[in-house]
Design a protein around this motif. Structure first.
Motif, mmCIF file in Angstrom:
data_model
loop_
_atom_site.group_PDB
_atom_site.id
_atom_site.type_symbol
_atom_site.label_atom_id
_atom_site.label_comp_id
_atom_site.label_asym_id
_atom_site.label_seq_id
_atom_site.Cartn_x
_atom_site.Cartn_y
_atom_site.Cartn_z
ATOM 1 N N ARG A 114 0.822 -1.211 0.000
ATOM 2 C CA ARG A 114 0.000 0.000 0.000
ATOM 3 C C ARG A 114 0.859 1.266 0.000
ATOM 4 N NH1 ARG A 114 -3.713 -0.752 4.909
ATOM 5 N NH2 ARG A 114 -4.404 1.355 4.346
ATOM 6 N N ALA A 115 2.118 1.149 0.391
ATOM 7 C CA ALA A 115 3.048 2.273 0.292
ATOM 8 C C ALA A 115 3.712 2.316 -1.083
ATOM 9 C CB ALA A 115 4.113 2.173 1.381
ATOM 10 N N ASP A 116 3.234 1.487 -1.996
ATOM 11 C CA ASP A 116 3.721 1.439 -3.379
ATOM 12 C C ASP A 116 5.192 1.037 -3.454
ATOM 13 O OD1 ASP A 116 3.276 1.555 -6.115
ATOM 14 O OD2 ASP A 116 3.845 3.668 -6.276
ATOM 15 N N HIS A 117 5.567 0.080 -2.613
ATOM 16 C CA HIS A 117 6.936 -0.446 -2.673
ATOM 17 C C HIS A 117 7.094 -1.241 -3.971
ATOM 18 C CE1 HIS A 117 10.608 -1.689 -0.276
ATOM 19 N NE2 HIS A 117 10.737 -2.329 -1.428
ATOM 20 N N PRO A 118 8.103 -0.945 -4.781
ATOM 21 C CA PRO A 118 8.303 -1.700 -6.028
ATOM 22 C C PRO A 118 8.388 -3.202 -5.762
ATOM 23 C CG PRO A 118 9.708 0.239 -5.989
ATOM 24 C CD PRO A 118 9.088 0.137 -4.620
ATOM 25 N N ARG A 119 7.588 -3.967 -6.485
ATOM 26 C CA ARG A 119 7.461 -5.391 -6.177
ATOM 27 C C ARG A 119 8.754 -6.166 -6.447
ATOM 28 N NH1 ARG A 119 1.887 -5.931 -5.336
ATOM 29 N NH2 ARG A 119 1.290 -3.844 -4.680
ATOM 30 N N GLU A 120 9.556 -5.709 -7.406
ATOM 31 C CA GLU A 120 10.777 -6.461 -7.723
ATOM 32 C C GLU A 120 11.802 -6.400 -6.601
ATOM 33 O OE1 GLU A 120 11.156 -2.307 -9.571
ATOM 34 O OE2 GLU A 120 9.607 -3.872 -9.403
ATOM 35 N N SER A 121 11.664 -5.459 -5.676
ATOM 36 C CA SER A 121 12.619 -5.357 -4.569
ATOM 37 C C SER A 121 11.979 -5.718 -3.233
ATOM 38 C CB SER A 121 13.198 -3.941 -4.487
ATOM 39 O OG SER A 121 12.193 -3.017 -4.132
ATOM 40 N N LEU A 122 10.797 -6.338 -3.281
ATOM 41 C CA LEU A 122 10.082 -6.706 -2.054
ATOM 42 C C LEU A 122 9.904 -8.212 -2.005
ATOM 43 C CD1 LEU A 122 8.487 -5.890 0.488
ATOM 44 C CD2 LEU A 122 6.460 -5.627 -0.978
ATOM 45 N N GLN A 123 10.565 -8.855 -1.054
ATOM 46 C CA GLN A 123 10.478 -10.299 -0.897
ATOM 47 C C GLN A 123 9.659 -10.601 0.362
ATOM 48 O OE1 GLN A 123 11.579 -11.838 -3.474
ATOM 49 N NE2 GLN A 123 12.669 -10.059 -4.276
ATOM 50 N N LEU A 124 8.439 -11.084 0.165
ATOM 51 C CA LEU A 124 7.521 -11.355 1.274
ATOM 52 C C LEU A 124 7.751 -12.781 1.772
ATOM 53 C CD1 LEU A 124 4.365 -9.627 -0.232
ATOM 54 C CD2 LEU A 124 5.902 -8.722 1.531
ATOM 55 N N LEU A 125 8.544 -12.906 2.817
ATOM 56 C CA LEU A 125 9.003 -14.214 3.283
ATOM 57 C C LEU A 125 7.859 -15.097 3.756
ATOM 58 C CD1 LEU A 125 12.108 -13.008 5.326
ATOM 59 C CD2 LEU A 125 12.115 -14.025 3.035
ATOM 60 N N HIS A 126 6.815 -14.487 4.330
ATOM 61 C CA HIS A 126 5.700 -15.267 4.877
ATOM 62 C C HIS A 126 4.416 -15.083 4.082
ATOM 63 C CE1 HIS A 126 7.935 -15.068 9.009
ATOM 64 N NE2 HIS A 126 8.485 -15.929 8.166
#
Length: 298
Positions: A114-126
């Motif tokens: 929701r903060a518009d974090h670029p998805r290619e640099s966001l690794q959602l571990l859980h």
């Protein structure tokens, strides 16, 4: 054991000397706590009369998918009642400014997205509360979904005395409807199975693609310059292992946490930092030389 530094000036000096920085942020529940989001994990953590962790299993979904979905629908609703805080926006902007940045997040609350974090640099571990996927791995359907409620059957009950109020269904005194599986979110691809929350349940492996992305980044010959440990003790694996792997590849460690006694896995080394306090205040200040002032939407 070395003593960590606590001054912002030395951190800024190091950050601005990096020509092509490779930096990791390892984020935990303390980051979201700054947004006012309650947690359902921890010793004695209960939802209604159920230990919250007991609902986070494939077996629980098989036994009573309606109950599990009510728990997760409530969590989705609660996450949507709060907003990303300045730290979420700072990390998102830092990602846009620094191509070598990766955020490894243990949070499932959707605030990074929701903060518009670029998805290619966001690794959602859980995983995340706001992805749903087909119960059948053979089908493989998944989608991002921020609709609240995701289906009408999961709408919060209305208070009979005050139609504008919604009872707190986390209170065991508030009755829960028995929801049949056909009224739960259904897979639009196979049309045979219910959708389930896209979080990692106990007994399940972390997302394979995410693990590959993390390991590929950490194993890059360019090494790692810095790992920010934000709102997490990082003592549980694989998170603890990521701190140690980053160190082995040359990283300094900066911990941002409310607990000043929180020592990273492997202990302190010369050149590390410890910043005690609210991540929403500290993270934007630490990253300010690169991102400037953080703009939080009204």
């Amino acid at each position: 054991m070395a003593t960590p530094r606590t001054d912002t000036a030395s951190f800024h000096a190091y950050l601005t000397t990096l020509q092509y920085p490779r930096i990791v942020a390892l984020c935990g529940a303390g980051l979201s706590a700054s947004s006012g989001l309650p947690t359902f994990r921890g010793a004695g953590g209960y939802w209604r009369t159920h230990e919250a962790t007991s609902l986070a299993t494939p077996g629980a979904f098989l036994r009573d998918a309606g109950l599990v979905w009510q728990f997760y629908s409530y969590r989705r609703h609660m996450a949507l009642t709060v907003k990303p805080n300045p730290a979420h926006y700072a990390l998102a902007e830092f990602s846009r400014k620094v191509p070598g940045f990766q955020c490894f997040s243990q949070n499932v609350d959707g605030l990074h997205q929701r903060a518009d974090h670029p998805r290619e640099s966001l690794q959602l571990l859980h995983g995340t509360l706001f992805e749903v996927k087909c119960w059948s791995e053979n089908c493989g359907y998944r989608e991002e979904n921020f609709t609240d409620p995701i289906v009408p059957a999961l709408a919060l009950p209305v208070d009979g005395k005050d139609p504008t109020a919604t009872p707190d269904i986390s209170d065991p005194k508030v009755p829960l409807a028995r929801i049949p599986i056909e009224s739960l979110p259904q897979c639009p691809r196979c049309k045979r199975n219910a959708l389930r929350p896209g979080v990692v349940w106990f007994g399940e492996q972390l997302p394979m693609q995410v693990l590959m992305n993390v390991e590929n980044y950490l194993n890059d010959l360019a090494g790692v310059d810095l790992i920010l440990v934000i709102g997490t003790s990082a003592k549980v694996y694989p998170a603890a292992g990521y701190v140690q792997e980053a160190r082995q590849r040359g990283a300094k460690v900066a911990v941002i946490n409310m607990d000043a006694n929180d020592v990273p896995a492997g202990g302190w080394e010369d050149g590390d930092w410890m910043f005690k306090g609210d991540a929403a205040v500290i993270v934007p200040e630490l990253l300010r030389p690169v991102i400037g002032e953080v703009v939080v939407p009204a």
